[in-house]
Motif scaffolding. Structure first.
Motif, short mmCIF file in Angstrom:
data_model
loop_
_atom_site.label_atom_id
_atom_site.label_comp_id
_atom_site.label_asym_id
_atom_site.label_seq_id
_atom_site.Cartn_x
_atom_site.Cartn_y
_atom_site.Cartn_z
N ALA A 143 -11.81 18.59 6.59
CA ALA A 143 -12.48 19.27 5.47
C ALA A 143 -11.68 20.48 5.03
N SER A 144 -11.13 21.22 5.98
CA SER A 144 -10.46 22.46 5.58
C SER A 144 -9.00 22.23 5.18
N PHE A 145 -8.41 21.11 5.60
CA PHE A 145 -7.00 20.86 5.23
C PHE A 145 -6.87 20.42 3.78
N LEU A 146 -7.82 19.64 3.30
CA LEU A 146 -7.75 19.10 1.93
C LEU A 146 -8.66 19.90 1.01
N THR A 198 -8.29 22.64 -2.78
CA THR A 198 -7.79 23.93 -3.27
C THR A 198 -8.83 24.56 -4.18
N PRO A 199 -9.29 25.76 -3.94
CA PRO A 199 -9.06 26.54 -2.73
C PRO A 199 -9.72 25.86 -1.54
N PRO A 200 -9.42 26.29 -0.33
CA PRO A 200 -10.00 25.60 0.82
C PRO A 200 -11.53 25.72 0.87
N ILE A 201 -12.13 24.75 1.49
CA ILE A 201 -13.59 24.76 1.67
C ILE A 201 -13.99 26.05 2.41
N SER A 202 -15.13 26.62 2.05
CA SER A 202 -15.63 27.82 2.75
C SER A 202 -16.49 27.37 3.91
N GLN A 222 -1.07 18.86 0.51
CA GLN A 222 -2.30 18.10 0.32
C GLN A 222 -2.44 17.56 -1.11
N THR A 223 -1.89 18.27 -2.09
CA THR A 223 -1.99 17.77 -3.46
C THR A 223 -1.18 16.48 -3.62
N GLU A 224 0.02 16.48 -3.04
CA GLU A 224 0.83 15.26 -3.07
C GLU A 224 0.07 14.12 -2.39
N ALA A 225 -0.55 14.43 -1.28
CA ALA A 225 -1.29 13.39 -0.54
C ALA A 225 -2.42 12.83 -1.39
N LEU A 226 -3.20 13.73 -1.99
CA LEU A 226 -4.36 13.29 -2.76
C LEU A 226 -3.96 12.52 -4.01
N GLU A 266 0.85 -1.20 0.00
CA GLU A 266 0.00 0.00 0.00
C GLU A 266 0.88 1.25 0.00
N PHE A 267 0.36 2.32 -0.58
CA PHE A 267 1.04 3.62 -0.52
C PHE A 267 0.25 4.49 0.46
N MET A 268 0.79 4.65 1.65
CA MET A 268 0.08 5.42 2.68
C MET A 268 0.77 6.77 2.83
N VAL A 269 -0.02 7.83 2.82
CA VAL A 269 0.54 9.17 2.99
C VAL A 269 0.13 9.72 4.35
N LEU A 270 1.12 10.18 5.11
CA LEU A 270 0.82 10.90 6.35
C LEU A 270 0.85 12.38 6.01
N VAL A 271 -0.25 13.05 6.26
CA VAL A 271 -0.30 14.47 5.89
C VAL A 271 -0.86 15.28 7.05
N GLY A 272 -0.43 16.53 7.12
CA GLY A 272 -0.92 17.42 8.18
C GLY A 272 -0.02 18.63 8.23
N PRO A 273 -0.44 19.64 8.99
CA PRO A 273 0.37 20.86 9.05
C PRO A 273 1.71 20.61 9.75
N SER A 274 2.62 21.54 9.57
CA SER A 274 3.93 21.43 10.19
C SER A 274 3.78 21.25 11.71
N GLY A 275 4.54 20.33 12.25
CA GLY A 275 4.52 20.12 13.70
C GLY A 275 3.46 19.15 14.20
#
Ligand code: ADP
Length: 367
Positions: free
Chosen positions: A232-235, A237-241, A195-199, A31-40
């Motif tokens: 919802a707001s992390f993934l 472009t542009p971000p969800i309103s 997030q684009t790399e993740a998706l 599997e190709f699993m991506v860990l994604v999230g903001p810095s820190g």
């Protein structure tokens, strides 16, 4: 079978920072699993614990059904690719790629074969005699990838491998990693804040925040069925309103009352929103689910919103409109021929079957 499993894994650094908090995650074989999230948020720390570069404070990690908490990094059958490439500056490309195999005592013929194969895949044979400083960023990253490939590990660990590349090269390398992954029969754990790399890369994406897993699912589920406001707001472009408003009922119909406008909620959602009647919730709507009324036929007063168009941002293939209802700002993504006048009122149509509702207190998804 190289499944990677984390069970209740936490990391508390000496300074007391709880960088990873009770993470349970199973990455399937190949599997190709991506860990994604903001810095820190603890992505790298998680990866480094799998790699054996960081001690595990609590919990257990298995690779291929072997508990590896106390197994040294070199014996874990993994290969790691870093953001800064970590190439040896005094060695040539060939030496960089072959060094690990030499250390392990592989015969020269096998080393030549493996390095040759990897270089072929990555198109870097012509660079064999150069040193890292004589390479571009993209070439260095290819060499770093090559060095990982020659080891034929069961598990590849990537820590932001494309972050140092310029935007165009990043897109190119992204598709190369995609192709590479199809050729190599291995399991991948890939860390990124992008997030684009993740998706685009992940079979599944694990979204993290403050050391905790927020949601782990395939890209479309993460995008279309986020479990909370953060995901919802992390993934996207542009971000969800996002906008707060009250759920109101008029006879048998439910509406979202934003203050400046009311939109009718689709019937399928009633059963979930029943208990929120009279309460304030957060509604989320993605830019592609808001249309310029001039170009749609399904407009009705119950899904139409009047707003001022404050900024028009043409991006070539699409246009972003930054809109203001007088209370909330939101973004619409429209077709390139749609260039409304700035600072004028316009009518927008919300695709109410696509909106998300979040509990204001818990931020969890209601629907
Ligand atoms: P990410 O990869 O998501 O950016 P990290 O895993 O690098 O996040 O860091 C998670 C948290 O742990 C951050 O608050 C960071 O400051 C902290 N941290 C990382 N490395 C160390 C360290 N060696 N010592 C103390 N705190 C650290």
């Amino acid at each position: 079978m190289a499944q990677v499993s984390l069970q209740g894994v936490s990391k508390v650094y000496k300074n007391g920072v709880r960088a990873v908090d009770n993470v349970t995650l199973a990455i399937e074989n190949r599997e190709f699993m991506v860990l994604v999230g903001p810095s820190g948020c603890g992505k790298s720390t998680t990866l480094r614990m799998v790699a054996g570069l960081e001690e595990i404070t609590e919990g257990k990690i298995w690779i291929a059904e072997r508990l590896i908490n106390d197994v040294p990094a070199k014996d874990r059958d993994i290969a790691m690719v870093f953001q800064n490439y970590a190439l040896y500056p005094h060695m040539t490309v060939y030496e960089n790629m072959s060094f690990g195999l030499k250390l392990k005592g592989y015969p020269n013929s096998e080393i030549e074969k493996r390095v040759g194969e990897a270089a072929e895949i990555l198109g870097i044979k012509k660079l064999f005699a150069r040193r890292p400083r004589q390479l571009s960023g993209g070439e260095r990253q290819r060499v770093a990838l090559g060095r990982a490939i020659v080891r034929k590990p069961q598990v590849f660990l990537f820590d932001e491998p494309l972050s140092n590349l310029d935007a165009k090269l990043r897109v190119q390398m992204r598709s190369e990693i995609h192709k590479l992954r199809l050729r190599l029969q291995a399991t991948f754990l890939y860390v990124t804040h992008d997030q684009t790399e993740a998706l685009t890369l992940g079979d599944r994406i694990c979204v993290m925040k403050d050391g905790c897993v927020q949601q782990c699912a395939d890209p479309m589920t993460i995008y279309e069925k986020p479990e909370n406001k953060f995901v919802a707001s992390f993934l996207g472009t542009p971000p969800i309103s996002l906008m707060d408003g009250r759920i109101i009922r008029k006879e048998r119909k439910f509406y979202f009352d934003e203050g400046k406008f009311q939109v009718k909620i689709v019937e399928d959602m009633y059963k979930h929103l029943d208990k929120y009647e009279g309460q304030i919730v957060t509604m989320g709507i993605r830019a592609e689910d808001i249309y310029d009324k001039l170009f749609v036929s399904e407009a009705s007063p119950e899904n139409t919103v009047r707003a001022v168009c404050e900024v028009v941002e043409p991006l070539g293939s699409e246009v972003y409109l930054y809109l203001n209802s007088g209370k909330n700002q939101f973004i619409a993504k429209v077709a390139p021929y749609d260039l409304p006048e700035v600072n004028r009122d316009m009518d927008l149509v919300f695709n109410m079957s696509k909106v998300h509702f979040f509990d204001r207190e818990t931020e969890k998804t209601i629907i």
